[in-house]
Design an enzyme around this catalytic site. Structure first.
Site, short mmCIF file in Angstrom:
data_model
loop_
_atom_site.label_atom_id
_atom_site.label_comp_id
_atom_site.label_asym_id
_atom_site.label_seq_id
_atom_site.Cartn_x
_atom_site.Cartn_y
_atom_site.Cartn_z
CB ALA A 12 -0.94 -0.04 1.20
CG MET A 14 4.13 4.28 4.44
SD MET A 14 4.22 4.39 6.24
CE MET A 14 5.99 4.34 6.54
CB SER A 69 8.09 6.13 11.72
OG SER A 69 7.50 7.41 11.71
CE LYS A 124 5.86 4.04 13.63
NZ LYS A 124 4.60 3.79 13.12
CG HIS A 127 7.48 7.07 16.44
ND1 HIS A 127 6.34 7.14 15.65
CD2 HIS A 127 8.35 7.94 15.87
CE1 HIS A 127 6.53 7.99 14.66
NE2 HIS A 127 7.75 8.48 14.77
CG ASN A 128 2.72 5.48 15.78
OD1 ASN A 128 3.86 5.68 15.35
ND2 ASN A 128 1.78 4.93 15.05
CD GLU A 131 2.57 10.09 14.27
OE1 GLU A 131 3.59 9.42 14.00
OE2 GLU A 131 1.46 9.87 13.78
CE1 TYR A 132 -1.89 8.41 17.43
CE2 TYR A 132 -3.81 8.95 18.76
CZ TYR A 132 -3.21 8.19 17.76
OH TYR A 132 -3.94 7.24 17.10
CE LYS A 201 -5.42 4.74 9.30
NZ LYS A 201 -4.67 6.00 9.15
CB SER A 418 -8.00 -4.97 53.32
OG SER A 418 -7.19 -3.92 52.89
CB SER A 420 -0.98 -3.85 52.15
OG SER A 420 0.27 -4.43 52.24
CE1 TYR A 421 -4.71 -5.74 45.07
CE2 TYR A 421 -5.30 -6.52 47.27
CZ TYR A 421 -5.66 -6.10 46.01
OH TYR A 421 -6.98 -6.02 45.69
C1 6PG Z 1 4.44 6.91 11.05
C2 6PG Z 1 3.04 7.15 11.47
C3 6PG Z 1 2.15 6.10 10.95
C4 6PG Z 1 0.71 6.54 10.88
C5 6PG Z 1 -0.04 6.32 12.14
C6 6PG Z 1 -0.87 7.45 12.65
O1 6PG Z 1 5.24 6.77 11.94
O2 6PG Z 1 4.72 6.88 9.83
O3 6PG Z 1 2.94 7.17 12.86
O4 6PG Z 1 2.37 4.94 11.69
O5 6PG Z 1 0.55 7.75 10.30
O6 6PG Z 1 -0.86 5.25 11.77
O7 6PG Z 1 -2.16 7.04 12.76
P1 6PG Z 1 -3.41 7.65 13.45
O8 6PG Z 1 -3.19 9.12 13.69
O9 6PG Z 1 -4.47 7.40 12.44
O10 6PG Z 1 -3.60 6.86 14.68
#
Ligand code: 6PG
Length: 423
Positions: A12, A14, A69, A124, A127-128, A131-132, A201, A418, A420-421
């Site tokens: 696809a 990538m 990525s 990874k 990493h994502n 990214e968020y 996603k 009780s 403890s844990y």
């Molecule tokens: C990357 C991106 C890639 C993708 C994510 C983001 O590193 O190339 O992180 O993995 O763009 O799926 O996805 P969502 O924002 O849809 O969760």
């Protein structure tokens, strides 16, 4: 028949560009022979990966799970690659992976062996999540510029272009400037026409779930995921906007240049917190799974090629090179000083935004984390007392750590406590 160096399934956006990239580097891809190495380069969940690794190992197949990525362009011209899994495969694929990966500095590839089992996919996933966080932080800066300072899109684009020449220099800041100044076919800016309901996603959510599972306060990524969830309640938001009042709209009365500097510093300090939390999660996962992670190496893998690539990651690599045992990024001299220098502005940007009714979940959680982490005494003593009061859950005294005791707070409670844990 020609022998394949590598085969790739999933052609696809990538995948097909990765194949073309490998082809450019002289590696061929005609047929996948049952046998030696299978590589999963998708955003797979790391526990699935661990399970697959074990199943395939039993069949004598070497399984590599690699984070990839960089999006469409990165895949074609140099992604960041985060391989992990069965290390016996690494000598066979190392040259291919490191040839096609992005390069930084004096040609160092943004690719190295990460660790056993699901380590590559875990890295990874983090990493994502980061990214968020980065994306949400940029959105909060944009919101403050737009709604507190009343700035126009081209003007905001210029500010992001300027920021991209500073310590904030990064791919996401660069594309934000480009997005802000982009005009639709009718000559109008495209951005304000886009529906403000963010998709996802799931990889950010997985990061937040892992943080909860391993008890690591990765609050910023959690808030970034929830900000997307909140934005998806678009129709409800429209209703609420007609019913729920915020503070009255006022014209910004302060110094615009200095407030822009406050926003910039709030963004930088919050970003430091986000990466600090991300690396805390990696450290905890390494402990849970017995992985030996090279944190400086991970920063280098993210330094180029990937979506979160930035100059800043070079500083993180320096911090871990300087002290590979570094417990927390905030304790590194460079980052400690950087946050210190941003602190006043960070608080100023947040308090102005709060007064104006701007939602800033990531700016604010970052500051709360910083204040929480640096406090010698938190109010959790009261939580312990409450738990013991209503449920005899016991507590420790500061003077006697490790000894759990129960108090009969009401005079009519029993003396049974009780067990403890901690979950
Ligand atoms: C990357 C991106 C890639 C993708 C994510 C983001 O590193 O190339 O992180 O993995 O763009 O799926 O996805 P969502 O924002 O849809 O969760």
């Amino acid at each position: 028949m020609a022998q394949a160096d590598i085969a790739l399934i999933g052609l696809a956006v990538m995948g097909q560009n990765l194949v073309l990239n490998m082809n450019d580097h002289g590696f061929v891809v005609p047929l996948l022979e049952a046998g030696d190495i299978i590589i999963d380069g998708g955003n797979s969940e790391y526990r699935d990966t661990t399970r697959r690794c074990q199943d395939l190992k039993a069949k004598g197949i070497l399984f590599v799970r690699s984070g990839v990525s960089g999006g469409e362009e990165g895949a074609r011209y140099g992604p960041s690659l985060m391989p992990g899994g069965n290390k016996e495969a690494w000598p066979h694929i190392k040259t291919i992976f490191q040839s096609i990966a992005a390069k930084v500095g004096t040609g160092e590839p943004c690719c190295d062996w990460v660790g056993d089992e699901g380590a590559g996919h875990f890295v990874k996933m983090v990493h994502n999540g980061i990214e968020y966080g980065d994306m949400q932080l940029i959105c909060e800066a944009y919101h403050l510029m737009k709604d507190v300072l009343g700035m126009e899109h081209d003007e905001m684009a210029k500010v992001f272009e300027e920021w991209n020449k500073t310590e904030l220099d990064s791919f996401l800041i660069e594309i934000t400037a480009n997005i802000l100044k982009f005009h639709d076919t009718d000559g109008q800016h495209l951005l304000p026409k886009i529906r403000d309901s963010a998709g996802q996603k799931g990889t950010g959510k997985w990061t937040a779930i892992s943080a909860l599972e391993y008890g690591v306060p990765v609050t910023l990524i959690g808030e970034a995921v929830f900000a997307r969830c909140l934005s998806s309640l678009k129709d409800e938001g429209i209703q609420a906007s007609k019913k729920l009042a915020g503070p009255p709209k006022t014209k910004f009365g302060g110094d615009k240049k200095s407030f822009l500097e406050d926003i910039q510093k709030a963004l930088y300090a919050s970003k430091i917190i986000s990466y600090t939390q991300g690396f805390m999660l990696l450290r905890q996962a390494a402990k849970e799974f017995g992985w030996t992670l090279n944190y400086g190496g991970i920063a280098l893998m993210w330094r180029g090629g990937c979506i979160i690539r930035s100059v800043f990651l070079g500083k993180i690599k320096d911090a871990f090179d300087w002290n590979p045992q570094l417990q927390n990024l905030l304790l590194d001299d460079f980052f400690k000083t950087a946050v210190q220098k941003c602190q006043d502005s960070w608080r100023q940007a947040i308090s102005t935004g709060v007064q104006a009714g701007i939602p800033m979940p990531c700016f604010t959680t970052a500051l709360s984390f910083y204040d929480g982490y640096r406090h010698e005494m938190l109010p959790a003593n009261l939580i312990q007392a409450q738990r013991d009061y209503f449920g005899a859950h016991t507590y420790e005294l500061l003077a006697k750590p490790g000894q759990f005791i129960h108090t009969n707070w009401t005079g009519h409670g029993g003396s049974v406590s009780s067990s403890s844990y901690n979950a």
